[in-house]
Every structure is written in structure tokens, then in C-alpha cells.
Design a protein around this motif. Sequence first.
Motif, PDB file in Angstrom:
ATOM      1  N   GLY A  54       0.812  -1.208   0.000  1.00  0.00           N
ATOM      2  CA  GLY A  54       0.000   0.000   0.000  1.00  0.00           C
ATOM      3  C   GLY A  54       0.847   1.260   0.000  1.00  0.00           C
ATOM      4  N   GLU A  55       1.848   1.300   0.860  1.00  0.00           N
ATOM      5  CA  GLU A  55       2.730   2.466   0.969  1.00  0.00           C
ATOM      6  C   GLU A  55       3.520   2.678  -0.319  1.00  0.00           C
ATOM      7  OE1 GLU A  55       4.579   5.683   3.125  1.00  0.00           O
ATOM      8  OE2 GLU A  55       2.888   4.401   3.698  1.00  0.00           O
ATOM      9  N   PHE A  56       4.073   1.594  -0.858  1.00  0.00           N
ATOM     10  CA  PHE A  56       4.910   1.712  -2.055  1.00  0.00           C
ATOM     11  C   PHE A  56       4.074   2.115  -3.273  1.00  0.00           C
ATOM     12  CE2 PHE A  56       7.377   0.130  -5.680  1.00  0.00           C
ATOM     13  CZ  PHE A  56       8.627   0.666  -5.390  1.00  0.00           C
ATOM     14  N   ASN A  57       2.916   1.489  -3.449  1.00  0.00           N
ATOM     15  CA  ASN A  57       2.061   1.823  -4.591  1.00  0.00           C
ATOM     16  C   ASN A  57       1.527   3.247  -4.494  1.00  0.00           C
ATOM     17  OD1 ASN A  57       2.416  -0.668  -5.828  1.00  0.00           O
ATOM     18  ND2 ASN A  57       0.617  -1.580  -4.864  1.00  0.00           N
ATOM     19  N   HIS A  58       1.241   3.703  -3.275  1.00  0.00           N
ATOM     20  CA  HIS A  58       0.788   5.078  -3.089  1.00  0.00           C
ATOM     21  C   HIS A  58       1.898   6.056  -3.476  1.00  0.00           C
ATOM     22  CE1 HIS A  58      -1.272   8.533  -1.393  1.00  0.00           C
ATOM     23  NE2 HIS A  58      -0.170   8.811  -0.706  1.00  0.00           N
ATOM     24  N   TYR A  59       3.129   5.737  -3.093  1.00  0.00           N
ATOM     25  CA  TYR A  59       4.277   6.570  -3.455  1.00  0.00           C
ATOM     26  C   TYR A  59       4.442   6.618  -4.973  1.00  0.00           C
ATOM     27  CZ  TYR A  59       9.200   7.514  -4.461  1.00  0.00           C
ATOM     28  OH  TYR A  59      10.367   7.988  -5.006  1.00  0.00           O
ATOM     29  N   ALA A  60       4.336   5.462  -5.626  1.00  0.00           N
ATOM     30  CA  ALA A  60       4.476   5.406  -7.087  1.00  0.00           C
ATOM     31  C   ALA A  60       3.391   6.231  -7.768  1.00  0.00           C
ATOM     32  CB  ALA A  60       4.417   3.956  -7.565  1.00  0.00           C
ATOM     33  N   HIS A  61       2.164   6.196  -7.232  1.00  0.00           N
ATOM     34  CA  HIS A  61       1.069   6.991  -7.798  1.00  0.00           C
ATOM     35  C   HIS A  61       1.331   8.481  -7.590  1.00  0.00           C
ATOM     36  CE1 HIS A  61      -2.976   8.149  -8.987  1.00  0.00           C
ATOM     37  NE2 HIS A  61      -3.067   8.851  -7.866  1.00  0.00           N
ATOM     38  N   TRP A  62       1.843   8.837  -6.411  1.00  0.00           N
ATOM     39  CA  TRP A  62       2.143  10.235  -6.108  1.00  0.00           C
ATOM     40  C   TRP A  62       3.165  10.803  -7.091  1.00  0.00           C
ATOM     41  CZ3 TRP A  62       6.975  12.070  -4.271  1.00  0.00           C
ATOM     42  CH2 TRP A  62       6.982  13.433  -3.932  1.00  0.00           C
ATOM     43  N   LEU A  63       4.180  10.005  -7.445  1.00  0.00           N
ATOM     44  CA  LEU A  63       5.182  10.464  -8.404  1.00  0.00           C
ATOM     45  C   LEU A  63       4.550  10.857  -9.733  1.00  0.00           C
ATOM     46  CD1 LEU A  63       8.145   7.925  -7.977  1.00  0.00           C
ATOM     47  CD2 LEU A  63       8.106  10.334  -7.311  1.00  0.00           C
ATOM     48  N   ARG A  64       3.494  10.158 -10.117  1.00  0.00           N
ATOM     49  CA  ARG A  64       2.852  10.408 -11.403  1.00  0.00           C
ATOM     50  C   ARG A  64       1.879  11.588 -11.374  1.00  0.00           C
ATOM     51  NH1 ARG A  64       4.804   5.624 -11.000  1.00  0.00           N
ATOM     52  NH2 ARG A  64       5.314   4.345 -12.822  1.00  0.00           N
ATOM     53  N   THR A  65       1.589  12.079 -10.175  1.00  0.00           N
ATOM     54  CA  THR A  65       0.637  13.188 -10.068  1.00  0.00           C
ATOM     55  C   THR A  65       1.282  14.483  -9.572  1.00  0.00           C
ATOM     56  OG1 THR A  65       0.042  12.457  -7.823  1.00  0.00           O
ATOM     57  CG2 THR A  65      -1.295  11.615  -9.646  1.00  0.00           C
ATOM     58  N   ILE A  66       2.605  14.490  -9.410  1.00  0.00           N
ATOM     59  CA  ILE A  66       3.296  15.706  -8.973  1.00  0.00           C
ATOM     60  C   ILE A  66       3.056  16.823  -9.996  1.00  0.00           C
ATOM     61  CG2 ILE A  66       5.566  16.751  -8.581  1.00  0.00           C
ATOM     62  CD1 ILE A  66       6.534  14.114  -7.498  1.00  0.00           C
ATOM     63  N   GLY A  67       2.753  17.996  -9.489  1.00  0.00           N
ATOM     64  CA  GLY A  67       2.551  19.147 -10.366  1.00  0.00           C
ATOM     65  C   GLY A  67       1.132  19.359 -10.816  1.00  0.00           C
ATOM     66  N   GLY A  68       0.232  18.400 -10.493  1.00  0.00           N
ATOM     67  CA  GLY A  68      -1.159  18.541 -10.904  1.00  0.00           C
ATOM     68  C   GLY A  68      -1.867  19.608 -10.081  1.00  0.00           C
TER      69      GLY A  68
END
Length: 234
Positions: A54-68
Motif C-alpha cells: 500500500g505504501e509503495f504503490n501510493h508513493y508510485a502513484h504520487w510520483l505520477r501526479t506531482i505538479g497537478g
Amino acid sequence: MALATRAEHSPSLIGSVWHSTVGKKAVMAATGLIMLAYLVAHMLGNLKIFFGAGEFNHYAHWLRTIGGPVLHYEWFLWIVRAGLGASVVLHGVAAYQLSRRDLAARPAKYERRRARASYATRTMRWGGVILGLFIVWHILDLTTLTVNPNAQQGHPYENLVASFDRWYVDIIYIVAMLALGLHIRHGFWSAAQTLGANSPRRDRAFKATANGLAALLTLGFVAVPIGVMTGIVS
């Protein structure tokens, strides 16, 4: 007329810097520091795998939404990839060209005197080749998922575990990380010299920092495949 022609063909400042030995070393130092900053951030992100899927996948998703919402989905990642890719290419080209110049300018009678420096240089050269090949493999394995038969789009934690469940991938990764450690150890010190940051008073601190960074990054990256191999991460 001759003056006008000469002015038209005068090299630009960027061109003059790039074609000089000092300029190439400065480019290598600057791009090396950019890649070092990325590696520190990348290692810290990788270590989140020890906190669970959960923690790792959330981090990976966050990387893809930076700047939104200013940047669209994954735009930040592509900007980082473009900058990192340019740094890798400039670093590699400058290293190759400096190597060719060094070989062409080396008198045979100084071979013994330069043996020690040549060992460090060869380590950097072969380390660079290993890391270049590894980058290609790493992208195919965990970005495009081309060579990861058990990978699934949108499941970064599971894909990382699936990758390191293969013994030969663990060997490839660990060897590459050992090469990375040696590369950083020598490269950080060389960058400090090139940028003029070192001095007799600061040499010990820079050497200790180079050794510490090399050890920290090597252990941090190697911890992930070891975690998967030992069942700590599953």
C-alpha cells in the motif's frame, strides 16, 4: 570581408566550453551531481517497499501526479526522465571523448608513473559501461515491463517483487550497484576537484563524503533485492 567571415565562423561560448578539456570535465561533474541527486531520491523511494504494498504503490502513484493540476498525469516523471537522459548522454559522451584524448596524449615513457591513475580510470570506464547497460535493462524490466514476464501495468510493488524473484536479476542488479558504488566513490571526488571545491583542508571531508555516499547508496539499493530474496518483502 575576411573579418566578417571570421566573425561569422567564430565558435559560440557553449561550443568553446564543450570542445575544451576543462569544459568536458565540468560537464561531467555537473551531470554527475544531477544524477547523484536523482539516485539519492530514487533509493529513498525504493526503500518504501519495506513498508508494504500500500505504501509503495501510493508513493508510485504520487510520483505520477506531482505538479497537478498544472501538469498532466506522468508529465513530471517525463520531465525528470528527459533531464536525466540528457545528463546520462552528456556524461557518457564527455567521458568517452576525454578518454580518447587521454589515450592519444599519453607518452609511453609515463606508463608506469601513471599506473595508479590508470587503474582508477579503467574502473570508471568499465563501471560506466556496466551502468549504461544496466540502465537499458532496468528500463526494459521495470518501466516498459518488456523483460518482466510476470509484470502487470499499474502494480509497481508486485512488479518489483516479481523482478527480484528471479535469481539472475538479483545478480545483475547487485553487480550493477557495486559498480555504481565504485563509480560514485571516485566520481564525487573527481567532481569536487573539477569544480574547484576541494582544498588541502577539505580533502579529508570530501573523501569521507565520497566513501559515505558510495556505501549508503550501494547498501540502500542492494537492500531491496536482498529483502525479496530473504522473504522480508513478498
